[in-house]
Design an enzyme around this catalytic site. Structure first.
Site, PDB file in Angstrom:
ATOM      1  N   TYR A  86      -4.327  -4.817  -5.089  1.00 35.79           N
ATOM      2  CA  TYR A  86      -2.879  -5.291  -5.802  1.00 35.79           C
ATOM      3  C   TYR A  86      -1.731  -4.657  -4.686  1.00 35.79           C
ATOM      4  O   TYR A  86      -2.445  -4.053  -3.443  1.00 35.79           O
ATOM      5  CB  TYR A  86      -2.762  -5.083  -7.047  1.00 35.79           C
ATOM      6  N   ARG A 128      -2.009  -4.764   4.018  1.00 34.36           N
ATOM      7  CA  ARG A 128      -2.653  -3.221   3.926  1.00 34.36           C
ATOM      8  C   ARG A 128      -4.003  -4.519   2.691  1.00 34.36           C
ATOM      9  O   ARG A 128      -4.965  -4.069   2.088  1.00 34.36           O
ATOM     10  CB  ARG A 128      -2.074  -2.608   3.095  1.00 34.36           C
ATOM     11  N   ARG A 183     -21.671 -13.155 -16.946  1.00 35.16           N
ATOM     12  CA  ARG A 183     -20.663 -11.933 -16.839  1.00 35.16           C
ATOM     13  C   ARG A 183     -21.808 -10.944 -16.081  1.00 35.16           C
ATOM     14  O   ARG A 183     -23.122 -10.823 -16.681  1.00 35.16           O
ATOM     15  CB  ARG A 183     -20.313 -10.977 -17.827  1.00 35.16           C
ATOM     16  N   HIS A 199     -22.900  -8.069 -12.700  1.00 39.85           N
ATOM     17  CA  HIS A 199     -22.514  -6.985 -11.804  1.00 39.85           C
ATOM     18  C   HIS A 199     -22.325  -7.843 -10.738  1.00 39.85           C
ATOM     19  O   HIS A 199     -21.448  -7.752 -10.074  1.00 39.85           O
ATOM     20  CB  HIS A 199     -23.605  -5.941 -11.320  1.00 39.85           C
ATOM     21  N   LYS A 258      -6.675  -0.663  -2.027  1.00 39.35           N
ATOM     22  CA  LYS A 258      -5.207  -0.295  -3.227  1.00 39.35           C
ATOM     23  C   LYS A 258      -5.996  -1.085  -4.611  1.00 39.35           C
ATOM     24  O   LYS A 258      -5.800  -2.185  -4.989  1.00 39.35           O
ATOM     25  CB  LYS A 258      -4.361  -1.018  -2.921  1.00 39.35           C
ATOM     26  N   GLU A 305      -2.727  13.248  -3.287  1.00 40.81           N
ATOM     27  CA  GLU A 305      -1.550  12.395  -3.375  1.00 40.81           C
ATOM     28  C   GLU A 305      -1.371  12.318  -5.002  1.00 40.81           C
ATOM     29  O   GLU A 305      -1.603  13.053  -5.985  1.00 40.81           O
ATOM     30  CB  GLU A 305      -1.622  10.939  -2.885  1.00 40.81           C
ATOM     31  N   LEU A 324      -4.479   6.745  -0.321  1.00 36.29           N
ATOM     32  CA  LEU A 324      -3.687   5.544   0.325  1.00 36.29           C
ATOM     33  C   LEU A 324      -2.853   5.029   1.209  1.00 36.29           C
ATOM     34  O   LEU A 324      -1.986   6.887   1.777  1.00 36.29           O
ATOM     35  CB  LEU A 324      -2.652   4.736  -1.266  1.00 36.29           C
TER      36      LEU A 324
HETATM   37  N1  PDD Z   1       1.501   2.329  -5.499  1.00 36.93           N
HETATM   38  N2  PDD Z   1      -0.189   6.265  -3.500  1.00 36.93           N
HETATM   39  C1  PDD Z   1      -1.370   5.573  -4.440  1.00 36.93           C
HETATM   40  C2  PDD Z   1      -2.032   5.982  -5.325  1.00 36.93           C
HETATM   41  C3  PDD Z   1      -0.322   4.883  -4.871  1.00 36.93           C
HETATM   42  O1  PDD Z   1      -0.837   3.470  -5.740  1.00 36.93           O
HETATM   43  C4  PDD Z   1       1.072   4.488  -4.756  1.00 36.93           C
HETATM   44  C5  PDD Z   1       1.440   3.232  -4.770  1.00 36.93           C
HETATM   45  C6  PDD Z   1       1.115   5.141  -3.290  1.00 36.93           C
HETATM   46  C7  PDD Z   1       2.922   4.555  -2.496  1.00 36.93           C
HETATM   47  O2  PDD Z   1       2.405   3.537  -1.449  1.00 36.93           O
HETATM   48  P1  PDD Z   1       3.786   2.743  -1.052  1.00 36.93           P
HETATM   49  O3  PDD Z   1       4.589   3.929  -0.004  1.00 36.93           O
HETATM   50  O4  PDD Z   1       2.863   1.772   0.398  1.00 36.93           O
HETATM   51  O5  PDD Z   1       4.348   2.517  -2.187  1.00 36.93           O
HETATM   52  C8  PDD Z   1       0.624   6.369  -2.408  1.00 36.93           C
HETATM   53  C9  PDD Z   1       2.138   1.481  -5.892  1.00 36.93           C
HETATM   54  C10 PDD Z   1       4.043   1.427  -5.735  1.00 36.93           C
HETATM   55  C11 PDD Z   1       2.383   1.355  -8.082  1.00 36.93           C
HETATM   56  O6  PDD Z   1       0.886   1.009  -7.583  1.00 36.93           O
HETATM   57  O7  PDD Z   1       2.948   0.880  -8.594  1.00 36.93           O
END
Ligand code: PDD
Length: 278
Positions: free
Chosen positions: A31, A50, A100, A102, A146, A178, A202
């Site tokens: 996403y 990304r 279903r 894996h 992501k 993070e 990320l």
């Molecule tokens: N999340 N780290 C993680 C684990 C994240 O899920 C996000 C963003 C970031 C920051 O990334 P960016 O600056 O590209 O938004 C760092 C989004 C906003 C979410 O899951 O809603």
């Protein structure tokens, strides 16, 4: 609300997804969340790059993404959000496969969904700062993807809210990674320090923009690991992310930061960040 689903603009209530969709059964999808500042999407190209990276790492054959910006603008317009601070949510799952299993077929038609929603800035947090907690990072070792598979993030986020925190910052093997949905930056003297890009975090778009602002403003920065034992030594700490922009941290794991007040480098970066979209 009108959404975009598998190539068509559709009423949200009319979207139907197979119970054998691998997103539903395995969280097998990726996403993006993209900020809309009237009348522009922020860092569109970086988000799409990304998204392509995540799809590629997951071996999901992706739909045509070239006209995405016009789709997003149309969604904003038909949902009467043209003048509203909003976000777009894009999700692509591997598609559905019965029965279903894996293992997967690399050529399944992906399920592609986009919605938009009004999302005002969290002005209070940005102005006054937020308290955050610390937790061990129990996520998988590919946090650079992501993925929609976010259970550790959402459980930590839920615990954060219950404890009156805005965010949880993760640590792995004694070093900071993070937040559940943010990247994190530290200031010591004149130096900005943020964990390096690798499989543990990320590659945040906000992080990228803020580092380029540092470059422009002559703020020295280093991308290096930060030990949890150093937390008490920082002059400033702040969160970076699409939904939080640049948000000061006033307390981390019970340690007060800058006497509980947002610091000057954070303020400078907040203002410069705002200038980009204003
Ligand atoms: N999340 N780290 C993680 C684990 C994240 O899920 C996000 C963003 C970031 C920051 O990334 P960016 O600056 O590209 O938004 C760092 C989004 C906003 C979410 O899951 O809603």
């Amino acid at each position: 609300m009108l959404v975009f689903f598998n190539g068509k603009f559709t009423e949200m209530e009319e979207v139907s997804i197979s119970p054998f969709d691998r997103g539903f059964q395995f969280s097998d999808g990726v996403y993006e969340v993209i900020r809309y500042y009237p009348k522009k999407f922020f860092e569109m190209e970086a988000h799409i790059d990304r998204l392509k990276y995540s799809l590629n790492e997951m071996h999901i054959s992706f739909p045509h993404l070239d006209n995405i910006e016009s789709v997003l603008h149309k969604l904003i317009s038909v949902n009467s959000l043209t003048d509203e601070l909003s976000i777009a949510y894009l999700q692509i799952t591997r598609g559905h496969q019965y029965p279903r299993r894996h293992s997967f077929n690399e050529n399944l038609p992906a399920t592609f969904f986009i919605s938009v929603e009004k999302f005002p800035a969290k002005t209070d947090n940005m102005t006054n700062g937020v308290r955050v907690g610390l937790e061990e990072d129990i996520r998988w070792l590919r946090c650079d993807i992501k993925s929609t598979s976010l259970i550790p993030n959402i459980l930590s986020s839920h615990r954060a809210i219950k404890k009156g925190f805005s965010e949880i910052i993760f640590h792995r093997n004694g070093t900071i990674t993070e937040g559940t949905h943010t990247n994190v930056c530290f200031i010591k003297g004149d130096l900005l320090i943020t964990p390096p890009l690798n499989n543990f975090i990320l590659a945040g778009i906000t992080r990228k923009v803020v580092l380029s602002l540092c470059h422009k403003l002559g703020i020295a920065f280093e991308e290096k690991t930060i030990s949890i034992s150093e937390l008490k030594d920082f002059d400033e700490i702040f969160l970076l992310g699409t939904t939080v922009e640049v948000t000061p941290v006033t307390e981390i794991d019970g340690i007060s930061v800058n006497d509980g007040k947002p610091g000057p480098i954070c303020r400078l970066l907040q203002n410069e960040y705002r200038k980009i979209y204003e």
